[in-house]
Scaffold this active site. Sequence first.
Site, PDB file in Angstrom:
ATOM      1  N   HIS A  17       0.805  -1.215   0.000  1.00  8.04           N
ATOM      2  CA  HIS A  17       0.000   0.000   0.000  1.00  8.04           C
ATOM      3  C   HIS A  17       0.843   1.272   0.000  1.00  8.04           C
ATOM      4  O   HIS A  17       0.373   2.328   0.409  1.00  8.04           O
ATOM      5  CB  HIS A  17      -0.970  -0.009   1.186  1.00  8.04           C
ATOM      6  CG  HIS A  17      -2.103  -0.968   1.013  1.00  8.04           C
ATOM      7  ND1 HIS A  17      -3.319  -0.610   0.485  1.00  8.04           N
ATOM      8  CD2 HIS A  17      -2.178  -2.299   1.251  1.00  8.04           C
ATOM      9  CE1 HIS A  17      -4.115  -1.672   0.432  1.00  8.04           C
ATOM     10  NE2 HIS A  17      -3.437  -2.710   0.894  1.00  8.04           N
ATOM     11  N   HIS A 104      -0.926 -14.797   8.960  1.00  6.75           N
ATOM     12  CA  HIS A 104      -0.242 -13.739   8.222  1.00  6.75           C
ATOM     13  C   HIS A 104       1.156 -13.507   8.810  1.00  6.75           C
ATOM     14  O   HIS A 104       1.535 -14.128   9.807  1.00  6.75           O
ATOM     15  CB  HIS A 104      -1.034 -12.428   8.286  1.00  6.75           C
ATOM     16  CG  HIS A 104      -2.199 -12.383   7.357  1.00  6.75           C
ATOM     17  ND1 HIS A 104      -3.372 -13.050   7.619  1.00  6.75           N
ATOM     18  CD2 HIS A 104      -2.395 -11.747   6.175  1.00  6.75           C
ATOM     19  CE1 HIS A 104      -4.234 -12.834   6.639  1.00  6.75           C
ATOM     20  NE2 HIS A 104      -3.656 -12.038   5.751  1.00  6.75           N
ATOM     21  N   ASP A 339      -8.046 -12.801  -2.857  1.00  7.63           N
ATOM     22  CA  ASP A 339      -8.372 -13.944  -3.707  1.00  7.63           C
ATOM     23  C   ASP A 339      -8.901 -15.103  -2.867  1.00  7.63           C
ATOM     24  O   ASP A 339      -8.338 -15.414  -1.813  1.00  7.63           O
ATOM     25  CB  ASP A 339      -7.120 -14.425  -4.442  1.00  7.63           C
ATOM     26  CG  ASP A 339      -6.508 -13.362  -5.327  1.00  7.63           C
ATOM     27  OD1 ASP A 339      -6.925 -13.266  -6.489  1.00  7.63           O
ATOM     28  OD2 ASP A 339      -5.620 -12.623  -4.857  1.00  7.63           O
TER      29      ASP A 339
END
Length: 399
Positions: A17, A104, A339
């Site tokens: 980002h 993560h 996704d």
Amino acid sequence: MSSFGKLFRVTTFGESHCKGVGVIVDGCPPGLQLTESDVQVQLTRRRPGQSKLTTPRDEKDKVTIYSGTELGYTLGTPIGLMVSNNDQRPNDYSNAIVYPRPSHADYTYLEKYSLKATSGGGRASARETIGRVAAGAIAEKYLKEAFNIEIVSFVSSVGDISMYPTKIEEYPKFWELIEKVSRDDVDSNEVRCPDPEYAEKFRNKILETRGQHDSIGGTLVCVIRNVPSGLGEPCFDKLEAQLAQAMLSLPATKGFEIGSGFAGTTVNGHIHNDAFVMKENGKLGTTTNYSGGIQGGISNGETIYFRVAFKPVATIGQAQKTCTYDGTEGELAAKGRHDPCVVSRAVPIVETMSALVIMDNLLIQLSRQAASSYLKKDNIPAPLVGKLPENTSTEENDS
């Protein structure tokens, strides 16, 4: 580290980002015809928002070449490429500031650096692979033009639905597929599977998973044809070891096997051994290819093929019980766009990462051959170059 390769060396930069992501490519041979359009093809295949099977994040991923070329040709100097991040939503990750997201890299990055990116996955995000794909597209172009090397990857399984051979006797039919499969075959459907029947099964599985706000894993096969023999650097830089490192450095990868892989452990050596034969082109080759085109860590001239496993995407829409960084129990549901299954978008990533490995090893071998060509080698003993001395029988002596 963020650099990969020795003679063909790439360094990626950027977070998911930030303002953009990109790569510096050092060691590309001069004189290769190269424009943005050559690189854009694979970036477009990788980009998000392609179908209902991928994340709706709308990034065009248009690449710009900033250095290393002039009048459409490489100069031999570092090539700088960059792609802007345009469709950013950092607010989608506000909860991740206090919650380490399950499976993560939030927690591990914080442990390593004592701070982390507050939005997206930072350098652990799949968006980092844009730099790899851009660099690999350059390598692919050189490999194709100079050596006619072809690299094709395709989806071989989604969840528990698989078209990959599980028994050793199924491999000969699979070899027929990998010798003829093309990117046109792969791109004929949104799943990127060359078998229409399995492609529909995979598609339905992914859509079913998406409807449940969940994710699913899968595997990819990669095929590399027309690779010269002699590539690979024993003992610690064997070609399959470098391919494994390259693949397992990709986000969400959890497994790698080459050639017959684990299935090869179930049969005896007399079945598994790849016997040599003189081929029509006058070079030695093998009658079978259980080795996957690599023996002793060095390419043998046969087609290289391997399989890569991708785990289910860690970000899902279902609420998951977890805790904050200070240990307070809570519940986390992702707001980001992700996704349901990464394998269809991972196809060009696996192809281009493979190209980086082959390109680097090819340049290393070419440099070795060039250095050796300056030596006088008329008196090298015959056995050292694979020949028997004169008047020597090939029959074993039992005395």
